[in-house]
Design an enzyme around this catalytic site. Sequence first.
Site, short mmCIF file in Angstrom:
data_model
loop_
_atom_site.label_atom_id
_atom_site.label_comp_id
_atom_site.label_asym_id
_atom_site.label_seq_id
_atom_site.Cartn_x
_atom_site.Cartn_y
_atom_site.Cartn_z
CG ASP A 99 0.59 -5.74 -8.31
OD1 ASP A 99 0.49 -4.51 -8.46
OD2 ASP A 99 0.82 -6.30 -7.23
CG ASP A 201 2.86 -0.70 -7.17
OD1 ASP A 201 2.71 -1.34 -6.11
OD2 ASP A 201 3.91 -0.10 -7.46
CD GLU A 243 0.46 0.35 -2.64
OE1 GLU A 243 1.12 0.01 -1.66
OE2 GLU A 243 0.98 0.54 -3.77
CG HIS A 317 3.32 -7.35 -1.29
ND1 HIS A 317 2.10 -6.73 -1.50
CD2 HIS A 317 4.23 -6.61 -1.95
CE1 HIS A 317 2.28 -5.66 -2.26
NE2 HIS A 317 3.57 -5.56 -2.56
CG ASP A 318 4.20 -3.53 0.28
OD1 ASP A 318 5.20 -4.13 -0.17
OD2 ASP A 318 3.42 -2.87 -0.43
C1 GLC Z 1 3.93 -0.66 -3.74
C2 GLC Z 1 4.14 -2.13 -3.62
C3 GLC Z 1 5.49 -2.38 -3.03
C4 GLC Z 1 6.52 -1.80 -3.96
C5 GLC Z 1 6.24 -0.33 -4.28
C6 GLC Z 1 7.00 0.10 -5.49
O1 GLC Z 1 3.89 -0.02 -2.51
O2 GLC Z 1 3.10 -2.72 -2.90
O3 GLC Z 1 5.75 -3.73 -2.80
O4 GLC Z 1 7.81 -1.91 -3.42
O5 GLC Z 1 4.89 -0.10 -4.56
O6 GLC Z 1 6.50 -0.52 -6.64
#
Ligand code: GLC
Length: 551
Positions: A99, A201, A243, A317-318
């Site tokens: 990640d 990310d 993402e 996970h979100d």
């Molecule tokens: C992304 C991750 C999340 C995190 C955010 C800041 O959205 O998936 O879990 O809190 O970025 O890094």
Amino acid sequence: MQQKKWWHHAVVYQVYPRSFYDSNDDGVGDLAGIIAKLDYLAGLGIELIWLSPVYQSPMDDNGYDISDYQNIAAEFGTLAEMDELIAEAGRRGIRILMDLVVNHTSDEHPWFIEARKTRDNPLRDFYIWRPARADGSPPDAQRSYFGGSAWQWDEASGEYYYHLFSRRQPDLNWENPGLRREVYRMMNWWLERGIGGFRMDVVDLLGKQVDRGITSNGPELHSILQEMNRATFGSRDVLTVGEAWSATPAIAKQYSDPARAELSMVFQFEHISQTFDPEAGKWKPRPFDLPAFKRCMAKWQTALDGEGWNSLFWNNHDLPRAVSKFGDPGRYRVESAKMLATALHGLKGTPYVYQGEEIGMTNVRFPAIEDYRDLESLNLYRERTAAGMPAAEMMKGIYQNGRDNARTPMQWSGAAYGGFSHVRPWLQANPNYAQINVEAALNDPDSIFFHYQRLIRLRKESELLVYGDFVLLLEEHAQVFAYLRRLGGQALAVVSNFSGQCVECVLPVSLRDLDGESLISNYAPRERLGQTVSLQPYESFIFAFRCEDAD
Ligand code: GLC
Ligand code: CA
């Protein structure tokens, strides 16, 4: 037809290390715990693990706040164990996706510690600093995604720094070439260790232009990614997935068109955001609207066909648990979890399975806000209840969409704490572990687990499933999601009932009275498709047949 890649046939499994398996009984999952469960994952058939962050971190945001990109957090293990994980996974045909969290670092990263020392520090410009306005207030009204202003006052150096997430996650300045070089060097260091790629990310934020109030999709975003590609993974056969909450199909093509040499694919969230209130966002959930969802999926399937690549996912996970959000976590938990799996894995793209999805883990309802750990939920609970939102309403939002739903410990068995640990875990287990757990799933040939295993195997074997085109059927049907995949005279009909009722659907004339075979189903298999198809609650199947006019 587009150039073939090994990962077109592969399924990715996301591990959230903190919640996966605790090997040393300190209540926190760890690398040795993942190594211990590799045979389980190999048995499922997955070929990649997306590993949520395991780097050194003060854990303000469970590791998405990194203080050393080239070290492992002590609670997760050591660099030697990380190398062992890469090697042991490799032995089982599994590659590791790291990640890559480079929109921001932790405020404990040595770069930030240096940068905040003085205004003329050489590393100052690795971050984003602005003076206060005349009255001492922040430079502008931009907000953090985790609540409050995006600007944090730094007393020692007398300026504000910018943070789109928590104030302990200062944003990096991607306009600085020195910063970019440092990140590329670090990425190559990981690639040299033999990883299989990166999940990136919030990649859509890297081109931000703070003074113009531009956060996602900044003008330099794609040239940054092209530079990164050339400087790091471009020459290697790896998978990269960004993402990108802000991606539209046109933007996703820019990221994932191989001719542009950026990323393999992005996670888009249009199908997810549809269940959020357009203004109040995820804390005010909206009911699932199947026809809208179908239009969305069809749009993405068609737009990226041949010129990009889709990622396919229900949860991460979100996000809340798939079966709770889109299926029925009660009476039809098993049927609906299998249905969701079939409906998604029948599509064109690379499927992602989030840990526990393969056994149908559900959302959790802890009675008190004190039982929660996610800083997003905790911050926004505080902020919104202080602003007058009734606590019960905020809890309702957390029950439906809060991030801890996905983060309760993996349920390995019916033993205490779901077999995750012998001590009380950092976040309580979902009490339903007594019924829903891996041990029970492996003992039941009809379990959700084995359904996933079959879907994953089908993808490895079937060119049609991987490369066939996509045709949406029954566009307006309120309960049924049905589509065709077609390639070289062969076709698949993927038909799924998204409701707990028995429903009927009438197929288009060209599809009536077909002989063929069910490749997978969650009720009795079919040998024929009649004119009218009657579906049981949450029934779904993939039906294979010959079709003359497809190519
Ligand atoms: C992304 C991750 C999340 C995190 C955010 C800041 O959205 O998936 O879990 O809190 O970025 O890094
Ligand atoms: Ca541990």
